[in-house]
Design a protein around this motif. Sequence first.
Motif: not given
Length: 358
Positions: A181-190, A192-201
């Motif tokens: 997911p992108s920063m626009e979707q999640t609010g996180f620019s780094k 690591g957090p977006n990779q983790y959120l993809q894990d949740l998906v």
Amino acid sequence: MIYIMNESFSDPFDLMEMNKNWDPIPFTRMLGETSKSGKMLSQGYGGGTANIEFEALTGLSMEPFSPTITTPFTQFLPKESDFISVVSRLKKDGHVATAIHPFDTSMYKRRDNYANLGFDDFYYNDTMKYTDKIENNPYISDESAYQEVLYRMEKTEGYDFVHLVTMQGHTPYDGKYTTTPSMEQTGFSKEGPNQYLQDLVYSDQAMEDFTQQLKKIEEPTVVVFWGDHWPNVFGESALLNNGEEVLHHTPVLIFSNQSSRSENLEKISPIYFFNEVLSLTNAKVTPFEAFLLELKEEIPAFEKGMYYEKEKGQYVQSREELNKEAQDILEEYDWIMYDRTVGDKDSVQKGFFDVNMK
């Protein structure tokens, strides 16, 4: 009965930094609205998986232990044989007990501990049938782990108790997936957090498929699903911005493939999970389980430094800040735990952990 302790599963909507317009776990969130669900108080942050697992399988909290006992799975459980647990309790009722952990067996001496807790079989990365991974993730996927659960249940006769500890969401997170997911979707620019959120998906999608397959099973089946702890991938700023309480709360859901009822569990400790299952199935309880019912009425969630007062709707930091009834029942709990772990086990011999069928 199926226990699913999902590695680092959390609800990112609890973070003030998270963009609420994009939800990585829509199915799990919807499932929680039609199930017994709430926030589990996790003993750990960024780790401590085995301690949360110990609490859920034994009904024994880490809170009364002295500071010298940091990990029961490595410090005293391997020396115990036939340690009374949810596993041994269900085996007396005729269940076949199976543990599944899609990793090696060196972590927390699980091979020895699962045997001492009463499991009949233990399947891990080298003995599992389903071992697929997603892209560059080094760990077996949740989808594969759930397929393993269904496969092992099908191979046994009679009723099953399956305890699954997943690995898909384990650190490290960078580089797991090519699309996140992108920063626009999640609010996180780094990353690591977006990779983790993809894990949740992927975890959410696997759970949706798993529940659909459970509905095809004729035997009534109850699932207890929870996240063991938050990951520390969001950094120290998340802790400072959101507070310690938020990052010690993970989702817990209890549901059935037959019919589930919606109930807000609010805050709950893992030691009470089995009692919630018993209430869902209207089963008889042991004196120990009856005691836990009384303990939950006074303190629904507690760990060292965090004691939830239901009436006030807030945590206090010490036992001394609790009301007298709560302090008294915690003292009784201390003695029960002492007798069961390092004492003479008088309570065991007197049937405190047995169901009286009269």
